[in-house]
Scaffold this active site. Structure first.
Site, PDB file in Angstrom:
ATOM      1  N   ARG A   1     -33.924 -20.746  13.636  1.00 54.42           N
ATOM      2  CA  ARG A   1     -34.160 -21.542  12.421  1.00 54.42           C
ATOM      3  C   ARG A   1     -34.862 -20.787  11.291  1.00 54.42           C
ATOM      4  NH1 ARG A   1     -36.834 -25.599  11.942  1.00 54.42           N
ATOM      5  NH2 ARG A   1     -35.393 -26.762  10.645  1.00 54.42           N
TER       6      ARG A   1
ATOM      7  N   CYS B   1     -32.919  -5.927  16.707  1.00 57.11           N
ATOM      8  CA  CYS B   1     -32.642  -4.907  15.686  1.00 57.11           C
ATOM      9  C   CYS B   1     -31.967  -5.508  14.466  1.00 57.11           C
ATOM     10  CB  CYS B   1     -31.786  -3.803  16.298  1.00 57.11           C
ATOM     11  SG  CYS B   1     -32.582  -3.112  17.744  1.00 57.11           S
ATOM     12  N   GLU B   2     -32.695  -6.326  13.747  1.00 56.80           N
ATOM     13  CA  GLU B   2     -32.236  -6.957  12.509  1.00 56.80           C
ATOM     14  C   GLU B   2     -33.495  -7.225  11.701  1.00 56.80           C
ATOM     15  OE1 GLU B   2     -29.137  -8.580  11.653  1.00 56.80           O
ATOM     16  OE2 GLU B   2     -28.080  -8.341  13.564  1.00 56.80           O
TER      17      GLU B   2
ATOM     18  N   TYR C   1     -33.031 -27.988  17.835  1.00 60.57           N
ATOM     19  CA  TYR C   1     -32.301 -26.835  17.301  1.00 60.57           C
ATOM     20  C   TYR C   1     -33.022 -25.523  17.630  1.00 60.57           C
ATOM     21  CZ  TYR C   1     -30.214 -30.827  15.029  1.00 60.57           C
ATOM     22  OH  TYR C   1     -29.636 -32.052  14.808  1.00 60.57           O
TER      23      TYR C   1
ATOM     24  N   GLU D   1     -28.039 -42.125  14.874  1.00 56.91           N
ATOM     25  CA  GLU D   1     -27.830 -40.898  15.654  1.00 56.91           C
ATOM     26  C   GLU D   1     -28.983 -39.921  15.446  1.00 56.91           C
ATOM     27  OE1 GLU D   1     -24.165 -39.559  13.840  1.00 56.91           O
ATOM     28  OE2 GLU D   1     -22.953 -41.096  14.789  1.00 56.91           O
ATOM     29  N   PRO D   2     -30.200 -40.298  15.810  1.00 55.82           N
ATOM     30  CA  PRO D   2     -31.328 -39.397  15.562  1.00 55.82           C
ATOM     31  C   PRO D   2     -31.349 -38.230  16.550  1.00 55.82           C
ATOM     32  CG  PRO D   2     -32.073 -41.280  16.836  1.00 55.82           C
ATOM     33  CD  PRO D   2     -30.618 -41.533  16.523  1.00 55.82           C
ATOM     34  N   GLY D   3     -31.668 -37.054  16.048  1.00 51.02           N
ATOM     35  CA  GLY D   3     -31.809 -35.891  16.922  1.00 51.02           C
ATOM     36  C   GLY D   3     -33.200 -35.316  16.766  1.00 51.02           C
ATOM     37  N   ARG D   4     -33.394 -34.641  15.629  1.00 55.87           N
ATOM     38  CA  ARG D   4     -34.650 -33.935  15.366  1.00 55.87           C
ATOM     39  C   ARG D   4     -35.898 -34.813  15.531  1.00 55.87           C
ATOM     40  NH1 ARG D   4     -34.698 -29.545  11.929  1.00 55.87           N
ATOM     41  NH2 ARG D   4     -32.708 -30.253  11.098  1.00 55.87           N
TER      42      ARG D   4
ATOM     43  N   GLY E   1     -30.697 -37.765  10.916  1.00 54.58           N
ATOM     44  CA  GLY E   1     -31.198 -37.039   9.761  1.00 54.58           C
ATOM     45  C   GLY E   1     -32.641 -37.259   9.374  1.00 54.58           C
TER      46      GLY E   1
END
Ligand SMILES: *Cc1c(COP(=O)(O)O)cnc(C)c1O
Length: 427
Positions: free
Chosen positions: A316, A348-349, A377, A277-280, A240
């Site tokens: 994101r 197309c959004e 991510y 548990e680092p990700g980012r 986190g």
């Protein structure tokens, strides 16, 4: 700190100009810097050096084989949230005894695979799951190593979709309930109670919520040890830690490591191993998304820069309203005029944008743009929406460049699809 910088007037990844990568590999494409990835891991490791610790990289942030293998060689463990991620982590050479398995909906087959592989522990998120794990362990005649993921009810002050440690979130077991669930776990001979776990959210920009949650779970662990005799030896504080996308000033891994180590040491639990548990924070700033300007247009007041990357490549901005810096790969001379634009993709959004109302240096058709901080991510959340083949991934080390994932071809889009017999016969 990262290794994306201007050199001779153009943006480079380490020693390789992004322009050269776009020419060779095409766009859109993700580019990762090996030196940045390593540095982030090492700085994080140094931050925790005062305590016995284990870094379990959160695989979901970026599952690329090249990234996992690089981290495996640095000695990282893994935090996985599915059987697929478990497979990837093992395949990349991460030893099972450094793997933890999180997630609220583990299926029987995933539990069996984790037990057969001999992972460090399953982070259990409900009483029902605890029962299921005990059953699977009994059938396999093994003891299942577990830890309980508790919900410390701490506000991480982040985007609601990535806040996970509040009472109303679907994650973890409430603090009050955790005591009785520990007692139930200790009573089951199929289970080996090894740890306590929490993960309060993502992109945290302060240390206080981490310190609060560590304090809460350590107290609970001590109480549970005293009352049930459970051998809690691992304190898993989740991931986190935030990164800088624009103006944020997240704690450095050193600040984070110091704060967490101090509270753990104060609480007199030095016989326990700290798991994170680092990700980012490991991969976020180690990658950029490279894209080319297809067209420029204006509708009334609005000016649009239409690029060849879209929300299927990087979701994101539209999913969380996230900000990613966007830079021209070959910036104009000083004094080049700037304009406020929306940077949008071909999907197309109306939600298909990479940036809104962004002031950018004037761009022209054919210019290359780098969307920064896209290593976490980014590719991992990409899809084939609008039947867009997924982007290529490239890793750079010094002046070397390696394509670590080929761009998908259109033929890949229908792989695995079958016509029903009544349509196949008429062909
Ligand atoms: C997503 C997740 C992480 C990683 O979060 P980051 O913000 O990327 O560090 C860690 N642990 C669990 C259980 C997660 O779900």
């Amino acid at each position: 700190m990262d290794h994306f910088h201007l050199e001779k007037g153009e943006l480079c990844c380490e020693g390789v100009p992004l322009r050269a990568i776009a020419e060779r590999v095409g766009t859109p494409c993700y580019v990762y810097s090996d030196a940045t990835l390593r540095r982030h891991y090492e700085v994080f490791e140094e931050g925790l050096a005062r305590l016995p610790h284990l870094i379990c990289y959160s695989v979901k942030a970026n599952t690329s084989r090249a990234i996992l293998s690089t981290l495996a060689r640095l000695g990282a463990g893994a935090d996985v949230v599915s059987g697929g991620e478990l497979w990837r982590a093992l395949e990349a050479g991460i030893p099972p005894e450094r793997i933890v398995f999180s997630g609220i909906g583990k299926r029987g087959e995933e539990i069996r695979r984790a037990l057969a592989a001999g992972i460090l522990m399953l982070n259990v998120e409900s009483e029902a799951e605890l029962g299921r794990i005990a059953e699977e362990a009994r059938a396999l005649k093994v003891r299942a190593p577990i830890s309980l993921r508790v919900n410390p009810d701490v506000d991480p002050e982040t985007h609601p979709y990535i806040a996970t440690g509040l009472r109303d979130n679907k994650f973890g077991i409430a603090m009050e309930k955790a005591r009785s669930v520990y007692a139930a776990a200790v009573a089951l001979p199929e289970l080996e109670v090894k740890g306590i776990d929490c993960h309060i959210g993502s992109q945290l920009t302060k240390v206080a919520p981490f310190v609060d949650s560590v304090r809460r779970i350590v107290h609970l662990a001590q109480e549970v040890r005293a009352t049930t005799g459970a051998a809690i030896r691992y304190i898993d504080i989740g991931g986190g830690l935030g990164i800088r996308y624009s103006e944020e000033t997240p704690p450095t891994p050193e600040d984070y490591g110091r704060a967490v180590s101090e509270v753990v040491a104060q609480l007199g639990t030095l016989d326990m191993t700290l798991v994170t548990e680092p990700g980012r924070v490991i991969v976020g700033n180690a990658g950029v998304l490279l894209t080319r300007v297809l067209y420029l247009k204006s509708n009334g007041q609005k000016r649009f820069v239409i690029v060849d990357a879209a929300m299927n490549d990087l979701i994101r901005p539209t999913l969380y309203g996230s900000f990613h810096q966007i830079r021209k790969v070959v910036p104009g001379p000083a004094g080049t005029p700037r304009a406020t634009v929306d940077v949008v993709g071909p999907i197309c959004e109306s939600g298909d944008f990479l940036a809104r109302d962004r002031e950018l240096e004037e761009v022209a058709q054919g210019d290359l743009l780098a969307v920064l901080s896209a290593g976490a991510y980014g590719y991992a959340m990409s899809s084939n929406y609008n039947s867009r083949p997924r982007a290529a991934e490239v890793m750079v080390r010094g002046s070397e460049l390696a394509i670590v994932r080929e761009r998908e071809a259109v033929e890949d889009l229908t792989r695995g699809e079958r016509l029903p017999p009544w349509l196949a016969a008429s062909r």
